[in-house]
Motif scaffolding. Structure first.
Motif, PDB file in Angstrom:
ATOM      1  N   ILE A 219     -41.025 -45.689 -89.622  1.00 30.90           N
ATOM      2  CA  ILE A 219     -40.099 -46.269 -90.597  1.00 30.90           C
ATOM      3  C   ILE A 219     -40.879 -46.935 -91.728  1.00 30.90           C
ATOM      4  O   ILE A 219     -40.558 -46.779 -92.908  1.00 30.90           O
ATOM      5  N   LEU A 220     -41.925 -47.694 -91.381  1.00 32.56           N
ATOM      6  CA  LEU A 220     -42.743 -48.333 -92.414  1.00 32.56           C
ATOM      7  C   LEU A 220     -43.426 -47.308 -93.301  1.00 32.56           C
ATOM      8  O   LEU A 220     -43.505 -47.469 -94.522  1.00 32.56           O
ATOM      9  N   TYR A 221     -43.937 -46.244 -92.711  1.00 36.81           N
ATOM     10  CA  TYR A 221     -44.603 -45.195 -93.483  1.00 36.81           C
ATOM     11  C   TYR A 221     -43.635 -44.546 -94.466  1.00 36.81           C
ATOM     12  O   TYR A 221     -43.951 -44.357 -95.636  1.00 36.81           O
ATOM     13  N   LEU A 222     -42.438 -44.233 -94.005  1.00 36.23           N
ATOM     14  CA  LEU A 222     -41.453 -43.601 -94.875  1.00 36.23           C
ATOM     15  C   LEU A 222     -40.964 -44.555 -95.961  1.00 36.23           C
ATOM     16  O   LEU A 222     -40.582 -44.118 -97.043  1.00 36.23           O
ATOM     17  N   ALA A 223     -40.972 -45.847 -95.711  1.00 33.21           N
ATOM     18  CA  ALA A 223     -40.530 -46.818 -96.710  1.00 33.21           C
ATOM     19  C   ALA A 223     -41.627 -47.099 -97.739  1.00 33.21           C
ATOM     20  O   ALA A 223     -41.340 -47.273 -98.922  1.00 33.21           O
ATOM     21  N   LEU A 224     -42.885 -47.145 -97.308  1.00 37.57           N
ATOM     22  CA  LEU A 224     -43.967 -47.511 -98.216  1.00 37.57           C
ATOM     23  C   LEU A 224     -44.354 -46.396 -99.182  1.00 37.57           C
ATOM     24  O   LEU A 224     -44.786 -46.683-100.293  1.00 37.57           O
ATOM     25  N   THR A 225     -44.198 -45.154 -98.786  1.00 40.10           N
ATOM     26  CA  THR A 225     -44.616 -44.056 -99.643  1.00 40.10           C
ATOM     27  C   THR A 225     -43.891 -44.049-100.989  1.00 40.10           C
ATOM     28  O   THR A 225     -44.549 -44.059-102.035  1.00 40.10           O
ATOM     29  N   PRO A 226     -42.554 -44.080-101.042  1.00 42.55           N
ATOM     30  CA  PRO A 226     -41.910 -44.108-102.357  1.00 42.55           C
ATOM     31  C   PRO A 226     -42.154 -45.411-103.108  1.00 42.55           C
ATOM     32  O   PRO A 226     -42.243 -45.413-104.337  1.00 42.55           O
ATOM     33  N   LEU A 227     -42.289 -46.527-102.374  1.00 40.90           N
ATOM     34  CA  LEU A 227     -42.561 -47.791-103.052  1.00 40.90           C
ATOM     35  C   LEU A 227     -43.934 -47.781-103.719  1.00 40.90           C
ATOM     36  O   LEU A 227     -44.105 -48.323-104.811  1.00 40.90           O
ATOM     37  N   LEU A 228     -44.922 -47.189-103.078  1.00 43.62           N
ATOM     38  CA  LEU A 228     -46.244 -47.079-103.691  1.00 43.62           C
ATOM     39  C   LEU A 228     -46.214 -46.181-104.923  1.00 43.62           C
ATOM     40  O   LEU A 228     -46.847 -46.484-105.934  1.00 43.62           O
ATOM     41  N   ILE A 229     -45.488 -45.087-104.854  1.00 37.63           N
ATOM     42  CA  ILE A 229     -45.383 -44.194-106.006  1.00 37.63           C
ATOM     43  C   ILE A 229     -44.729 -44.917-107.181  1.00 37.63           C
ATOM     44  O   ILE A 229     -45.216 -44.851-108.318  1.00 37.63           O
ATOM     45  N   ILE A 230     -43.643 -45.636-106.918  1.00 32.39           N
ATOM     46  CA  ILE A 230     -42.967 -46.390-107.974  1.00 32.39           C
ATOM     47  C   ILE A 230     -43.890 -47.485-108.519  1.00 32.39           C
ATOM     48  O   ILE A 230     -43.946 -47.724-109.721  1.00 32.39           O
ATOM     49  N   GLY A 231     -44.632 -48.141-107.647  1.00 33.05           N
ATOM     50  CA  GLY A 231     -45.561 -49.182-108.078  1.00 33.05           C
ATOM     51  C   GLY A 231     -46.666 -48.643-108.968  1.00 33.05           C
ATOM     52  O   GLY A 231     -47.016 -49.253-109.981  1.00 33.05           O
TER      53      GLY A 231
END
Length: 69
Positions: free
Chosen positions: A43-55
């Motif tokens: 769940i953390l992996y799936l949540a962090l991937t788009p957040l890192l891209i947006i960041g």
């Protein structure tokens, strides 16, 4: 640069957070300790991937607008 370092520190500290909703928590408790950790990490992996891209995109946009002013 300090802000980027602070952001990365907060991001790394939050990896240990519990990322499960109440329904996923109940399901994970029935599966046992090992699968529950795996579910939480997924769940953390799936949540962090788009957040890192947006960041990254936001940082590049901010940097390009800062140099134009």
């Amino acid at each position: 640069m300090k802000q980027l370092g602070l952001f990365l520190m907060i991001l790394l500290c939050s990896v240990q957070a519990m990322a499960q909703c109440s329904l996923c928590t109940k399901t994970a408790q029935q599966l046992g300790e090992g699968p529950a950790k795996g579910l939480n990490n997924g769940i953390l992996y799936l949540a962090l991937t788009p957040l890192l891209i947006i960041g990254i995109l936001g940082y590049r946009w901010w940097r390009s607008n800062r140099t134009n002013e």
